[in-house]
Scaffold this motif. Structure first.
Motif, short mmCIF file in Angstrom:
data_model
loop_
_atom_site.label_atom_id
_atom_site.label_comp_id
_atom_site.label_asym_id
_atom_site.label_seq_id
_atom_site.Cartn_x
_atom_site.Cartn_y
_atom_site.Cartn_z
N PRO A 105 0.79 -1.23 0.00
CA PRO A 105 0.00 0.00 0.00
C PRO A 105 0.82 1.29 0.00
O PRO A 105 0.35 2.30 -0.51
N TRP A 106 2.02 1.30 0.53
CA TRP A 106 2.80 2.52 0.54
C TRP A 106 3.38 2.83 -0.83
O TRP A 106 3.89 3.91 -1.07
N ARG A 107 3.28 1.89 -1.73
CA ARG A 107 3.69 2.13 -3.11
C ARG A 107 2.62 2.89 -3.88
O ARG A 107 2.90 3.65 -4.79
N SER A 108 1.35 2.63 -3.53
CA SER A 108 0.20 3.31 -4.13
C SER A 108 -0.66 3.86 -2.99
O SER A 108 -1.69 3.27 -2.66
N PRO A 109 -0.27 4.97 -2.39
CA PRO A 109 -0.91 5.40 -1.15
C PRO A 109 -2.37 5.83 -1.28
O PRO A 109 -3.09 5.86 -0.28
N ARG A 110 -2.85 6.12 -2.48
CA ARG A 110 -4.24 6.55 -2.63
C ARG A 110 -5.16 5.44 -3.13
O ARG A 110 -6.34 5.67 -3.33
N THR A 111 -4.63 4.27 -3.32
CA THR A 111 -5.43 3.12 -3.77
C THR A 111 -6.07 2.45 -2.57
O THR A 111 -5.44 2.24 -1.54
N TYR A 155 -7.51 -0.32 -0.09
CA TYR A 155 -6.93 -1.62 0.30
C TYR A 155 -7.59 -2.79 -0.42
O TYR A 155 -6.93 -3.77 -0.74
N TRP A 156 -8.89 -2.73 -0.66
CA TRP A 156 -9.55 -3.88 -1.26
C TRP A 156 -8.97 -4.17 -2.65
O TRP A 156 -8.87 -5.32 -3.05
N ARG A 157 -8.57 -3.13 -3.36
CA ARG A 157 -7.96 -3.34 -4.67
C ARG A 157 -6.56 -3.95 -4.54
O ARG A 157 -6.16 -4.77 -5.36
N LEU A 158 -5.84 -3.53 -3.52
CA LEU A 158 -4.49 -4.04 -3.32
C LEU A 158 -4.49 -5.49 -2.84
O LEU A 158 -3.54 -6.23 -3.07
N MET A 159 -5.57 -5.89 -2.18
CA MET A 159 -5.65 -7.24 -1.62
C MET A 159 -6.22 -8.27 -2.58
O MET A 159 -6.17 -9.47 -2.31
N LEU A 160 -6.77 -7.84 -3.71
CA LEU A 160 -7.46 -8.78 -4.61
C LEU A 160 -6.55 -9.91 -5.09
O LEU A 160 -6.88 -11.09 -4.93
N LEU A 161 -5.44 -9.57 -5.70
CA LEU A 161 -4.57 -10.61 -6.26
C LEU A 161 -3.94 -11.51 -5.20
O LEU A 161 -3.92 -12.74 -5.37
N PRO A 162 -3.46 -10.96 -4.07
CA PRO A 162 -2.98 -11.87 -3.03
C PRO A 162 -4.06 -12.81 -2.50
O PRO A 162 -3.80 -13.98 -2.23
N TYR A 163 -5.30 -12.31 -2.38
CA TYR A 163 -6.38 -13.18 -1.93
C TYR A 163 -6.71 -14.25 -2.96
O TYR A 163 -6.99 -15.39 -2.61
N GLY A 210 -11.20 -2.45 3.95
CA GLY A 210 -11.19 -2.45 2.49
C GLY A 210 -11.31 -1.09 1.84
O GLY A 210 -10.74 -0.85 0.79
N TRP A 211 -12.04 -0.16 2.45
CA TRP A 211 -12.25 1.14 1.82
C TRP A 211 -11.23 2.19 2.25
O TRP A 211 -11.27 3.32 1.79
N ARG A 212 -10.32 1.82 3.13
CA ARG A 212 -9.28 2.76 3.56
C ARG A 212 -8.13 2.78 2.56
O ARG A 212 -8.00 1.90 1.72
N CYS A 213 -7.30 3.79 2.70
CA CYS A 213 -6.09 3.93 1.90
C CYS A 213 -4.90 4.04 2.82
O CYS A 213 -5.05 4.33 4.01
#
Length: 124
Positions: free
Chosen positions: A57-63, A65-73, A114-117
């Motif tokens: 998340p610190w690589r894309s700070p405005r994205t 969390y739910w988007r960042l977690m999709l592929l790992p999940y 999920g909705w936080r950044c």
């Protein structure tokens, strides 16, 4: 400005712990002589953790969390059919659909954070 090192370690080590069961089963399959299944499991865990590192998340700070977690999940949950395939069809006779409910607590971060950044809103 703080580095938020604890949160960064929490993201990286928490996901590492999440993929640990796939690594353990992969090593078990290799020990049992099921080389293909074991190596595929190690590759699955490696790809999943690579997604964790890439989508930190610190690589894309405005994205969100739910988007960042999709592929790992997706990688972590695809370990379930991989494990069922590894143990063979004769072991799946005791499985039923109700046992899939165990996945619900695993998905709780989508609801809770999920909705936080990563970027926190500044105070006025």
């Amino acid at each position: 400005m703080s580095t938020r090192r604890g949160e960064q370690l929490g993201w990286l080590l928490g996901w590492a712990g999440g993929f640990l069961w796939i690594v353990a089963l992969a090593l078990l399959f290799i020990w049992r002589g099921q080389w293909l299944v074991g190596l595929l499991g190690l590759a699955l865990a490696g790809l999943g953790y690579a997604a964790v590192v890439f989508f930190r998340p610190w690589r894309s700070p405005r994205t969100r969390y739910w988007r960042l977690m999709l592929l790992p999940y997706v990688a972590m949950l695809s370990g379930v059919p991989w494990a069922i395939w590894g143990f063979g069809p004769e072991q799946t006779e005791s499985l039923n659909a109700w046992q899939a409910l165990i996945i619900l607590p695993v998905l709780s971060p989508f609801v809770s954070i999920g909705w936080r950044c990563w970027e926190r809103p500044t105070a006025p």
